[in-house]
Scaffold this motif. Structure first.
Motif, PDB file in Angstrom:
ATOM      1  N   LYS A   1      -8.116  -3.278 -10.218  1.00  0.00           N
ATOM      2  CA  LYS A   1      -7.205  -2.339  -9.559  1.00  0.00           C
ATOM      3  C   LYS A   1      -7.951  -1.107  -9.054  1.00  0.00           C
ATOM      4  O   LYS A   1      -7.652  -0.590  -7.973  1.00  0.00           O
ATOM      5  N   TRP A   2      -8.903  -0.633  -9.836  1.00  0.00           N
ATOM      6  CA  TRP A   2      -9.637   0.572  -9.445  1.00  0.00           C
ATOM      7  C   TRP A   2     -10.457   0.334  -8.184  1.00  0.00           C
ATOM      8  O   TRP A   2     -10.566   1.215  -7.331  1.00  0.00           O
ATOM      9  N   ASN A   3     -11.036  -0.857  -8.051  1.00  0.00           N
ATOM     10  CA  ASN A   3     -11.922  -1.149  -6.934  1.00  0.00           C
ATOM     11  C   ASN A   3     -11.231  -1.753  -5.721  1.00  0.00           C
ATOM     12  O   ASN A   3     -11.875  -1.975  -4.693  1.00  0.00           O
ATOM     13  N   SER A   4      -9.959  -2.055  -5.823  1.00  0.00           N
ATOM     14  CA  SER A   4      -9.270  -2.752  -4.733  1.00  0.00           C
ATOM     15  C   SER A   4      -9.041  -1.815  -3.552  1.00  0.00           C
ATOM     16  O   SER A   4      -8.688  -0.650  -3.715  1.00  0.00           O
ATOM     17  N   TRP A   5      -9.262  -2.332  -2.364  1.00  0.00           N
ATOM     18  CA  TRP A   5      -9.014  -1.578  -1.129  1.00  0.00           C
ATOM     19  C   TRP A   5      -8.556  -2.489   0.010  1.00  0.00           C
ATOM     20  O   TRP A   5      -7.871  -2.032   0.927  1.00  0.00           O
ATOM     21  N   PHE A   6      -8.911  -3.779  -0.042  1.00  0.00           N
ATOM     22  CA  PHE A   6      -8.664  -4.658   1.095  1.00  0.00           C
ATOM     23  C   PHE A   6      -7.166  -4.812   1.375  1.00  0.00           C
ATOM     24  O   PHE A   6      -6.707  -4.580   2.506  1.00  0.00           O
ATOM     25  N   TYR A   7      -6.387  -5.190   0.358  1.00  0.00           N
ATOM     26  CA  TYR A   7      -4.961  -5.388   0.569  1.00  0.00           C
ATOM     27  C   TYR A   7      -4.244  -4.065   0.826  1.00  0.00           C
ATOM     28  O   TYR A   7      -3.232  -4.033   1.536  1.00  0.00           O
ATOM     29  N   ALA A   8      -4.785  -2.982   0.283  1.00  0.00           N
ATOM     30  CA  ALA A   8      -4.204  -1.669   0.589  1.00  0.00           C
ATOM     31  C   ALA A   8      -4.376  -1.341   2.063  1.00  0.00           C
ATOM     32  O   ALA A   8      -3.486  -0.746   2.686  1.00  0.00           O
ATOM     33  N   SER A   9      -5.505  -1.720   2.647  1.00  0.00           N
ATOM     34  CA  SER A   9      -5.726  -1.465   4.070  1.00  0.00           C
ATOM     35  C   SER A   9      -4.803  -2.295   4.951  1.00  0.00           C
ATOM     36  O   SER A   9      -4.569  -1.945   6.110  1.00  0.00           O
ATOM     37  N   ILE A  10      -4.275  -3.377   4.423  1.00  0.00           N
ATOM     38  CA  ILE A  10      -3.374  -4.239   5.193  1.00  0.00           C
ATOM     39  C   ILE A  10      -1.917  -3.832   5.023  1.00  0.00           C
ATOM     40  O   ILE A  10      -1.152  -3.773   5.990  1.00  0.00           O
ATOM     41  N   PHE A  11      -1.523  -3.525   3.799  1.00  0.00           N
ATOM     42  CA  PHE A  11      -0.117  -3.261   3.501  1.00  0.00           C
ATOM     43  C   PHE A  11       0.269  -1.789   3.621  1.00  0.00           C
ATOM     44  O   PHE A  11       1.455  -1.474   3.700  1.00  0.00           O
ATOM     45  N   LEU A  12      -0.701  -0.884   3.608  1.00  0.00           N
ATOM     46  CA  LEU A  12      -0.406   0.549   3.631  1.00  0.00           C
ATOM     47  C   LEU A  12      -0.836   1.152   4.963  1.00  0.00           C
ATOM     48  O   LEU A  12      -1.954   0.910   5.424  1.00  0.00           O
ATOM     49  N   LYS A  13       0.042   1.943   5.556  1.00  0.00           N
ATOM     50  CA  LYS A  13      -0.242   2.599   6.838  1.00  0.00           C
ATOM     51  C   LYS A  13      -0.340   4.109   6.704  1.00  0.00           C
ATOM     52  O   LYS A  13      -1.020   4.765   7.486  1.00  0.00           O
ATOM     53  N   ASP A  14       0.336   4.676   5.726  1.00  0.00           N
ATOM     54  CA  ASP A  14       0.345   6.117   5.527  1.00  0.00           C
ATOM     55  C   ASP A  14      -0.926   6.533   4.783  1.00  0.00           C
ATOM     56  O   ASP A  14      -1.214   6.020   3.692  1.00  0.00           O
ATOM     57  N   ASN A  15      -1.683   7.465   5.340  1.00  0.00           N
ATOM     58  CA  ASN A  15      -2.921   7.915   4.699  1.00  0.00           C
ATOM     59  C   ASN A  15      -2.685   8.523   3.326  1.00  0.00           C
ATOM     60  O   ASN A  15      -3.562   8.464   2.454  1.00  0.00           O
ATOM     61  N   GLU A  16      -1.521   9.114   3.123  1.00  0.00           N
ATOM     62  CA  GLU A  16      -1.232   9.729   1.829  1.00  0.00           C
ATOM     63  C   GLU A  16      -1.002   8.685   0.736  1.00  0.00           C
ATOM     64  O   GLU A  16      -0.973   9.035  -0.444  1.00  0.00           O
ATOM     65  N   LEU A  17      -0.848   7.429   1.100  1.00  0.00           N
ATOM     66  CA  LEU A  17      -0.673   6.354   0.124  1.00  0.00           C
ATOM     67  C   LEU A  17      -1.968   5.584  -0.134  1.00  0.00           C
ATOM     68  O   LEU A  17      -1.996   4.709  -1.003  1.00  0.00           O
ATOM     69  N   PHE A  18      -3.018   5.931   0.587  1.00  0.00           N
ATOM     70  CA  PHE A  18      -4.277   5.198   0.433  1.00  0.00           C
ATOM     71  C   PHE A  18      -4.862   5.421  -0.963  1.00  0.00           C
ATOM     72  O   PHE A  18      -4.908   6.559  -1.437  1.00  0.00           O
ATOM     73  N   PRO A  19      -5.334   4.363  -1.617  1.00  0.00           N
ATOM     74  CA  PRO A  19      -6.051   4.540  -2.889  1.00  0.00           C
ATOM     75  C   PRO A  19      -7.426   5.116  -2.657  1.00  0.00           C
ATOM     76  O   PRO A  19      -7.922   5.191  -1.524  1.00  0.00           O
ATOM     77  N   LEU A  20      -8.074   5.499  -3.733  1.00  0.00           N
ATOM     78  CA  LEU A  20      -9.359   6.180  -3.637  1.00  0.00           C
ATOM     79  C   LEU A  20     -10.417   5.325  -2.956  1.00  0.00           C
ATOM     80  O   LEU A  20     -11.208   5.832  -2.148  1.00  0.00           O
TER      81      LEU A  20
END
Length: 293
Positions: free
Chosen positions: A208-227
């Protein structure tokens, strides 16, 4: 009584220790390189070539710039929520699934196990996953990177094998005393499986800490982006405008280089601090859950 070693055995032991020292150096140096670069003077770091064995000067401006970035702060908060909520959800689903599959008298047990293992080799693909997430209304929500990934098949198999390895006599004696399945799970199975549970928890937390790929697909708002997604933007897209604005072009490029290294350290240090507390469970937990099939 001390056993004397022959020349061949002593040479073999020296080779083992030399290999371990080399392995430690190869493993540790990339982290030290990033640490030294993050606290170096930007102008000296740009000119440096080759191996970096010590900081080039000392400057913490990169860390100050990183911590002032509002997206770094929101990224930490979003990642903390994803890790905590995601790990709790993952562990609850994995424990329940592993407990059911570890019971020997469950109807169609082997069929369910085969179906679950089948998903490790054949998946529906990214487009069907996106359509499902969009259909249930999770797009642009942090739950989009939690709910669809409730169970890891590998972790489920390891935990199921660990549960199945517990003596049957414990469950039988508990049933004779009137205990139900939930009581057996919480009072017998889980306390005896703490090493495996600790390892699985760390696996999920790191994922979970290292995940970014699916966040880049499902999330559009920059304020919701993970670290990690913010880190990717800084490292790959060179998105350092807000953090290094106000200087000349050359200064902008120089501070941008140190910011990249500082961002890596800021994103890596928390998980490194957690790992030593769970590392002692690794050999015991993983081997118990993986050797017996």
């Amino acid at each position: 009584m001390k056993i004397r070693m022959g020349p061949g055995e002593r040479l073999f032991e020296i080779g083992i220790y030399a290999s371990l020292v080399l392995l430690v150096i190869v493993t540790l140096y990339p982290l030290l390189h990033v640490l030294f670069a993050s606290v170096s003077e930007a102008s000296q770091l740009i000119k440096h070539r080759g191996i970096l064995l010590q900081p080039l000067g000392f400057n913490l401006n990169a860390y100050l710039s990183v911590l002032k970035n509002p997206f770094i702060q929101s990224g930490y908060m979003n990642t903390a929520f994803i890790v905590v909520a995601g790990v709790l959800f993952n562990m609850a689903m994995t424990i329940l699934g592993a407990f059911v599959l570890s019971r020997k008298k469950v109807l169609w047990n082997k069929f369910f196990i085969f179906t679950i293992i089948f998903t490790m080799f054949f998946q529906g693909g990214l487009i069907p996953l996106y359509l499902i997430v969009k259909g249930v209304g999770l797009i642009d929500s942090l739950w989009a990177v939690i709910v669809p990934f409730a169970i890891s098949t590998f972790n489920l198999i390891v935990l199921r094998t660990s549960f199945a390895a517990l003596p049957d006599a414990l469950e039988e004696s508990a049933k004779m005393d009137g205990a139900g399945h939930f009581l057996i799970l919480t009072r017998i199975v889980l306390p005896l499986s703490m090493p495996v549970l600790a390892v699985i928890t760390l696996y999920y937390a790191v994922e979970k800490w290292n995940s970014w790929f699916y966040a880049s697909i499902f999330l559009k708002d920059n304020e919701l982006f993970p670290l990690q997604l913010i880190l990717r933007q800084i490292l790959i897209a060179n998105a350092t405008d807000e953090m290094s604005a106000g200087g000349a072009v050359g200064d902008h490029y120089q501070i941008g280089e140190t910011i990249k290294y500082a961002t890596i350290m800021v994103a890596t240090i928390p998980i490194l601090c957690v790992y030593p507390f769970l590392q002692r469970y690794f050999v015991k937990g993983v081997m118990v859950g993986a050797l017996k099939g």
